[in-house]
Design an enzyme around this catalytic site. Structure first.
Site, PDB file in Angstrom:
ATOM      1  N   ASP A  67       3.151  -4.317   7.760  1.00  0.00           N
ATOM      2  CA  ASP A  67       1.914  -3.555   7.619  1.00  0.00           C
ATOM      3  C   ASP A  67       0.764  -4.507   7.960  1.00  0.00           C
ATOM      4  OD1 ASP A  67      -0.450  -2.468   6.728  1.00  0.00           O
ATOM      5  OD2 ASP A  67       0.353  -1.765   4.815  1.00  0.00           O
ATOM      6  N   CYS A 104      -4.732   2.441  -3.604  1.00  0.00           N
ATOM      7  CA  CYS A 104      -3.467   2.959  -3.038  1.00  0.00           C
ATOM      8  C   CYS A 104      -2.327   1.975  -3.287  1.00  0.00           C
ATOM      9  CB  CYS A 104      -3.594   3.261  -1.554  1.00  0.00           C
ATOM     10  SG  CYS A 104      -4.769   4.566  -1.202  1.00  0.00           S
ATOM     11  N   HIS A 161       0.869  -1.181   0.000  1.00  0.00           N
ATOM     12  CA  HIS A 161       0.000   0.000   0.000  1.00  0.00           C
ATOM     13  C   HIS A 161       0.911   1.238   0.000  1.00  0.00           C
ATOM     14  CE1 HIS A 161      -2.804   2.942   1.817  1.00  0.00           C
ATOM     15  NE2 HIS A 161      -3.776   2.124   1.470  1.00  0.00           N
ATOM     16  N   GLN A 211      -4.446  -4.981   7.155  1.00  0.00           N
ATOM     17  CA  GLN A 211      -5.455  -5.941   6.671  1.00  0.00           C
ATOM     18  C   GLN A 211      -5.383  -7.291   7.361  1.00  0.00           C
ATOM     19  OE1 GLN A 211      -7.900  -5.089   4.818  1.00  0.00           O
ATOM     20  NE2 GLN A 211      -7.172  -3.125   4.019  1.00  0.00           N
ATOM     21  N   LYS A 232     -10.390  -0.311  10.643  1.00  0.00           N
ATOM     22  CA  LYS A 232     -10.595  -1.484   9.781  1.00  0.00           C
ATOM     23  C   LYS A 232     -10.961  -2.721  10.597  1.00  0.00           C
ATOM     24  CE  LYS A 232      -7.182   0.087   6.388  1.00  0.00           C
ATOM     25  NZ  LYS A 232      -7.962   0.482   5.208  1.00  0.00           N
TER      26      LYS A 232
END
Ligand code: PMP
Length: 409
Positions: free
Chosen positions: A199, A363, A122, A202, A225
């Site tokens: 990261d 993104c 991302h 998600q 999220k």
């Protein structure tokens, strides 16, 4: 599978209708809806506990501080953080990664060094590293992905031969749904002496995360999220790394003593939380974590995988539809194109049926270039979505295709 209809009843917004249809919310990779428990926790905080934290000598301020710190402990437990003080509250993943690049990166990366990222990152796990490398005269090495949307392990190995200072990658890709072998990637990076930044935007919402088992060094997550409030999130880090890092933002709360021309700094995590924090965000995020624990991350992952598998099965039966990303080792993100219909048109047409999907580059422009598409349409599932909504998606897509002269198989 989970009883999605029962869970959906916990989410007031999902009772809404859109264009006369029941709302089918399939944009969970962008942000999730919030259960009543989170809304109540936030309202209760303001009704009963609100005061500025850490500085107060009176009972209310002490209770606000306790609520804020209890939220930190809750989140630490959820991801099995190395220590509660290794959880720094941030606005989300973007700020967490900028913190690592701006504080750790600035202190450790020099001219000629290498930082490794992947082609599926991302922008928020790419642009901060670009800025750092440009500032330092360092090289940013992007690892390629395989045809089916996984990290290309042989290219990863070649990138590691440069003995990078930092290796950054997503646990789960927001654009492809790929679940990366994060522990393996971290082990390989550590073997060449790199520091590993994951990261987790998600992954944290969708599967059981154990940062100690992953053995990364820094892990970034976004509260919004994972059923929590907007503007909440955290950097989870090894405490000894945070301890040794220079501060990121300067201001109140992050200091110990301040003289005219210099200061000493507070202990972690406060050294990285300058200014009045988002207490409501932390409290809401803790309530979201409690909700997710109640359902169970493993069951959530299983549920989403079943929905994604059903969606891929249905969508690939529609002539002209291409689904991107791997068929296994994936989360509940389904990215697709439909012939030459622009993804934005698909999203707009589906909206008429009350179906919310995302269209765009997600993104991840370097990834889109590698897929040879300007954009994709993306349906992303969560615990409150059911197979009925997969049916609605597939049915609406067939209708959209008919408008453009595509005949369903
Ligand atoms: N990384 C990934 C993989 C994401 O999906 C997102 C959000 N789309 C981010 C980072 C950025 O998260 P936030 O906007 O919450 O900071």
């Amino acid at each position: 599978m989970l009883d999605a209809a029962r869970l959906r009843a916990d989410f007031p917004l999902l009772r809404q209708r859109e264009h006369g249809h029941p709302l089918v919310y399939l944009d969970n990779a962008a942000t999730t809806q919030k259960p009543e428990a989170v809304l109540t926790a936030i309202a209760d905080y303001y009704r009963t506990t609100n005061a500025n934290v850490h500085r107060g000598a009176y009972g209310l301020a002490i209770r606000a501080t306790e609520a804020y710190e209890a939220a930190r402990a809750k989140l630490a437990g959820f991801v099995n953080a190395w220590a509660t003080e290794g959880v720094v509250f941030t606005r989300g993943t973007t700020e967490a990664i900028n913190l690592v690049a701006g504080a750790y990166g600035r202190a450790h990366v020099r001219a000629g060094d290498t930082v490794v990222v992947t082609a599926m990152d991302h922008h928020s796990n790419l642009v901060p590293w670009q800025i750092l490398c440009q500032e330092k005269g360092a090289t940013l090495r992007m690892v390629e992905i395989s045809e089916d949307g996984r990290v290309d392990l042989s290219d990863y190995g070649r990138a590691l031969e440069r003995r990078p200072k930092i290796v950054a990658f997503p646990y789960v890709s927001n654009a492809l749904g790929t679940v990366n072998p994060a522990a393996q990637l971290a082990r390989l990076a550590h073997a060449v002496g790199a520091v590993v930044v994951v990261d987790g935007a998600q992954s944290t919402p969708h599967l059981r995360v154990d940062v100690q088992a992953l053995d990364c060094d820094f892990y970034a997550l976004s509260g919004h999220k994972m059923l929590g409030p907007m503007g909440s999130g955290a950097l989870v880090a090894k405490p000894e790394l945070l301890d040794a890092m220079p501060p990121y933002h300067g201001g109140g709360e992050m200091i110990s003593r301040v003289w005219d021309d210099h200061s000493t700094y507070n202990k972690i995590p406060h050294k990285f939380e300058a200014g009045t924090p988002n207490v409501e965000g932390a409290v809401g995020l803790a309530a979201a974590v409690a909700y997710l624990e109640g359902v169970g991350p493993e069951r959530i992952a299983e549920h989403e995988q079943a929905l994604a598998a059903a969606a891929i099965d249905r969508l690939t039966q529609i002539e002209g539809v291409t689904v991107y990303g791997p068929r296994d080792h994936r989360a509940g993100v389904v990215s697709f194109t439909y012939g030459d219909i622009h993804p934005h048109d698909i999203a707009t047409i589906l909206d008429q049926d009350g179906i919310c999907i995302r269209a765009g580059h997600h993104c991840a422009q370097p990834l889109m270039r590698r897929l040879n598409v300007p954009a994709t349409a993306r349906a992303s599932f969560y615990l409150y979505n059911g197979l009925d909504e997969v049916d609605a998606l597939a049915g609406a897509l067939v209708k959209a295709g008919a408008l453009f002269g595509y005949v369903p198989a």
